[in-house]
Design a protein around this motif. Sequence first.
Motif, PDB file in Angstrom:
ATOM      1  N   UNK A 174       0.875  -1.143   0.062  1.00 18.12           N
ATOM      2  CA  UNK A 174       0.030   0.073   0.187  1.00 18.12           C
ATOM      3  C   UNK A 174       0.850   1.243   0.113  1.00 18.12           C
ATOM      4  N   UNK A 175       1.786   1.151   0.714  1.00 19.62           N
ATOM      5  CA  UNK A 175       2.904   2.228   0.873  1.00 19.62           C
ATOM      6  C   UNK A 175       3.546   2.593  -0.537  1.00 19.62           C
ATOM      7  N   UNK A 176       3.927   1.545  -0.916  1.00 20.13           N
ATOM      8  CA  UNK A 176       5.006   1.676  -2.168  1.00 20.13           C
ATOM      9  C   UNK A 176       3.886   2.088  -3.374  1.00 20.13           C
ATOM     10  N   UNK A 177       2.607   1.607  -3.407  1.00 19.95           N
ATOM     11  CA  UNK A 177       1.802   1.951  -4.321  1.00 19.95           C
ATOM     12  C   UNK A 177       1.243   3.386  -4.450  1.00 19.95           C
ATOM     13  N   UNK A 178       1.165   3.949  -3.011  1.00 20.00           N
ATOM     14  CA  UNK A 178       0.797   5.376  -2.948  1.00 20.00           C
ATOM     15  C   UNK A 178       1.999   6.160  -3.272  1.00 20.00           C
ATOM     16  N   UNK A 179       3.138   6.034  -3.017  1.00 16.80           N
ATOM     17  CA  UNK A 179       4.377   6.494  -3.379  1.00 16.80           C
ATOM     18  C   UNK A 179       4.560   6.723  -5.026  1.00 16.80           C
ATOM     19  N   UNK A 180       4.303   5.513  -5.244  1.00 17.75           N
ATOM     20  CA  UNK A 180       4.345   5.486  -7.087  1.00 17.75           C
ATOM     21  C   UNK A 180       3.415   6.258  -7.715  1.00 17.75           C
ATOM     22  N   UNK A 181       1.967   6.170  -7.337  1.00 18.65           N
ATOM     23  CA  UNK A 181       1.045   6.914  -7.847  1.00 18.65           C
ATOM     24  C   UNK A 181       1.040   8.280  -7.701  1.00 18.65           C
ATOM     25  N   UNK A 182       1.198   8.777  -6.317  1.00 15.04           N
ATOM     26  CA  UNK A 182       0.899  10.201  -5.875  1.00 15.04           C
ATOM     27  C   UNK A 182       2.205  11.006  -5.572  1.00 15.04           C
ATOM     28  N   UNK A 183       2.980  10.497  -4.860  1.00 16.20           N
ATOM     29  CA  UNK A 183       4.411  11.445  -4.640  1.00 16.20           C
ATOM     30  C   UNK A 183       5.426  11.313  -5.802  1.00 16.20           C
ATOM     31  N   UNK A 184       5.650  10.183  -6.408  1.00 11.88           N
ATOM     32  CA  UNK A 184       6.595  10.287  -7.722  1.00 11.88           C
ATOM     33  C   UNK A 184       5.992  11.320  -8.558  1.00 11.88           C
ATOM     34  N   UNK A 185       4.730  11.166  -9.112  1.00 13.84           N
ATOM     35  CA  UNK A 185       4.537  12.380 -10.136  1.00 13.84           C
ATOM     36  C   UNK A 185       4.928  13.814  -9.920  1.00 13.84           C
ATOM     37  N   UNK A 186       4.582  13.963  -8.284  1.00 12.54           N
ATOM     38  CA  UNK A 186       4.454  15.235  -7.989  1.00 12.54           C
ATOM     39  C   UNK A 186       5.983  15.550  -7.923  1.00 12.54           C
ATOM     40  N   UNK A 187       6.901  14.736  -7.473  1.00  9.34           N
ATOM     41  CA  UNK A 187       8.430  15.227  -7.098  1.00  9.34           C
ATOM     42  C   UNK A 187       8.910  15.298  -8.728  1.00  9.34           C
ATOM     43  N   UNK A 188       8.582  14.095  -9.518  1.00 11.34           N
ATOM     44  CA  UNK A 188       9.382  14.235 -10.641  1.00 11.34           C
ATOM     45  C   UNK A 188       8.838  15.189 -11.730  1.00 11.34           C
ATOM     46  N   UNK A 189       7.677  15.433 -11.593  1.00  9.17           N
ATOM     47  CA  UNK A 189       7.133  16.578 -12.424  1.00  9.17           C
ATOM     48  C   UNK A 189       7.645  17.864 -12.007  1.00  9.17           C
ATOM     49  N   UNK A 190       7.796  18.239 -10.798  1.00  3.75           N
ATOM     50  CA  UNK A 190       8.518  19.148 -10.448  1.00  3.75           C
ATOM     51  C   UNK A 190       9.898  19.630 -10.952  1.00  3.75           C
ATOM     52  N   UNK A 191      10.554  18.466 -10.589  1.00  6.51           N
ATOM     53  CA  UNK A 191      12.071  18.472 -11.187  1.00  6.51           C
ATOM     54  C   UNK A 191      12.292  18.690 -12.480  1.00  6.51           C
ATOM     55  N   UNK A 192      11.378  17.890 -13.420  1.00  9.47           N
ATOM     56  CA  UNK A 192      11.720  17.742 -14.959  1.00  9.47           C
ATOM     57  C   UNK A 192      10.720  18.765 -15.709  1.00  9.47           C
ATOM     58  N   UNK A 193       9.628  19.235 -14.638  1.00 11.11           N
ATOM     59  CA  UNK A 193       8.593  20.190 -15.269  1.00 11.11           C
ATOM     60  C   UNK A 193       7.651  19.565 -16.518  1.00 11.11           C
ATOM     61  N   UNK A 194       7.723  17.666 -16.228  1.00  6.43           N
ATOM     62  CA  UNK A 194       6.978  17.217 -17.056  1.00  6.43           C
ATOM     63  C   UNK A 194       6.274  16.052 -16.257  1.00  6.43           C
ATOM     64  N   UNK A 195       5.105  16.404 -15.885  1.00 11.00           N
ATOM     65  CA  UNK A 195       4.352  15.636 -14.761  1.00 11.00           C
ATOM     66  C   UNK A 195       3.809  14.331 -15.506  1.00 11.00           C
ATOM     67  N   UNK A 196       3.402  14.660 -16.688  1.00 14.35           N
ATOM     68  CA  UNK A 196       2.840  13.334 -17.520  1.00 14.35           C
ATOM     69  C   UNK A 196       3.925  12.275 -17.731  1.00 14.35           C
ATOM     70  N   UNK A 197       5.200  12.436 -17.713  1.00 12.33           N
ATOM     71  CA  UNK A 197       6.321  11.563 -17.792  1.00 12.33           C
ATOM     72  C   UNK A 197       6.333  10.733 -16.536  1.00 12.33           C
TER      73      UNK A 197
END
Length: 236
Positions: A166-189
Amino acid sequence: MKKQEKIIAMFNEISPSYDKANRILSFGVDISWRQKACKKVLRCFTDNSSLKILDVACGTGDMIEIWQECAKEQNKKIAKIQGIDPSEGMLEVAKSKFKDVDFIQSLATELPQKNNEIDILSISYGIRNVVQRKEALDEFARVLKKDGILLVLEFTKRQKGGIIALLRDFYLKHILPLIGGYISKNKEAYKYLPNSIDGFLSKDEFIKELEKAGFDMMFFESFSFGVSSMFVARKV
């Protein structure tokens, strides 16, 4: 634009920030996964022959650097190491980091290497991005020598249930797109990552594909509570 072309274009867009995002999003633990895998494979070669290594979907060259470090640690000689990737942006970053590595822009389904040329072929976190996976595995078998070794590191389809999952899935689906999108300016990726994992195979399904392509499974290991999987197979 076809699916494979869209994936390549996405990696071109995020290539400038890819290394930084990877280290932050994985907390640096992906380096230890890669090191364990490279060391495991290199120990399979007990003679003093010079090894030819091909890293497919090499991205910015993370795996190539670790191959070199681990070979030096084990006193194994690398005769030649090459990186293959379809993303021009990723290869530009890789070429800026290495002077003694041959980088080639190519699809995993169209490798330029000759038949039976390679001792070790690795692909880390890239096979799920290959649309024509069967054709790619056939190509891997073609360029590897008999008894050559294929190393695949990948995020396989995750088991459901339990607090860790549950923790892993929450991180991948919700936290990772936010952080990755902020760093790369491409949330969709970075929304693509968890979706691509869900769309990939289970451990057993992928092993069956490897066997159909002419490989004999040697080792399997799961890292970090099933987040990452290592497949080591020998060409028969």
